[in-house]
Design a protein around this motif. Sequence first.
Motif: not given
Length: 296
Positions: A234-245
Amino acid sequence: MATRLKSVAQTLPDATDLLLEQGYCVLRQAFPTQTISALDHDLAQAFADTPFCQGGFYGERTQRFGRLLARSDHAAELVMHSQILAIAEHVLSPWCDCIQLNLTQAIALHPQALPQLPHRDQDMWRGPTGAIEYLVNVMWPFTPYREANGATLIWPHSHGISAAEPSADITPIAIELDPGDALLFLGSTLHGAGGNRSTATRRGAIVSYCLGWLKPYENQWLAYPPDIASHFAPDLAALVGYRQHRPNLGNYEGQCPSVLLNRQTSHPLGAIDALRPDQQAMIEAHVANQRADARS
């Protein structure tokens, strides 16, 4: 590995200070050489298949390719290096809600490669110069980097406010590295690959992190679409863009794009606020006032 990372962690504050003070720093033995060798092995076929670049900037005796997270499981270990992530977050967090992966790129500099044009990576965005740091780069050598085979050239103290000034008469330094070492430098630091005057090919990879609200160099969502990113931690997916800023940037149907990684149905989604604390407080006060007015 734990002992080696512990030694890096002990130097973390000094490394961060040095990076900010001179525009670059080197972490010696930041990663096990066995893992670097395994990554190089995983990428061997891609190196063999990739044609030379076209154009004077990329280099016509140079090979480059991205999407390393999709090519080798070992690439994630470099990207998620906890000490380097902590440095990048410390440097970039004053200007963003969260950082993001800018690129992963493997590079092979072949004999007779010319020295690269000195440049600053932050210039790709054309934002204000001197007040903001946009990027932290990390060079990971797969083979020894030496002055003769095109080791990265760094212009010390050319970063930050100096990037907005006419180029000073500074002599560049060829940063010599061995596999397992990491060279960190800012997006505002003047740098470039040296020329390869040797008979051997110099191979390595660059991983970089940028402000979360920028358009990254590598289109992460095409490089790692949901069917690939769903297998990331999950933290890698977030880093590549699968999270909102925050506020609400990079959303999918008004929600965090991480819904694409485990969504089993195609039911419509309802938008959900993703705001900074100051914005959330302002909105709550506004809604409370509106409701009070409606009752009066």
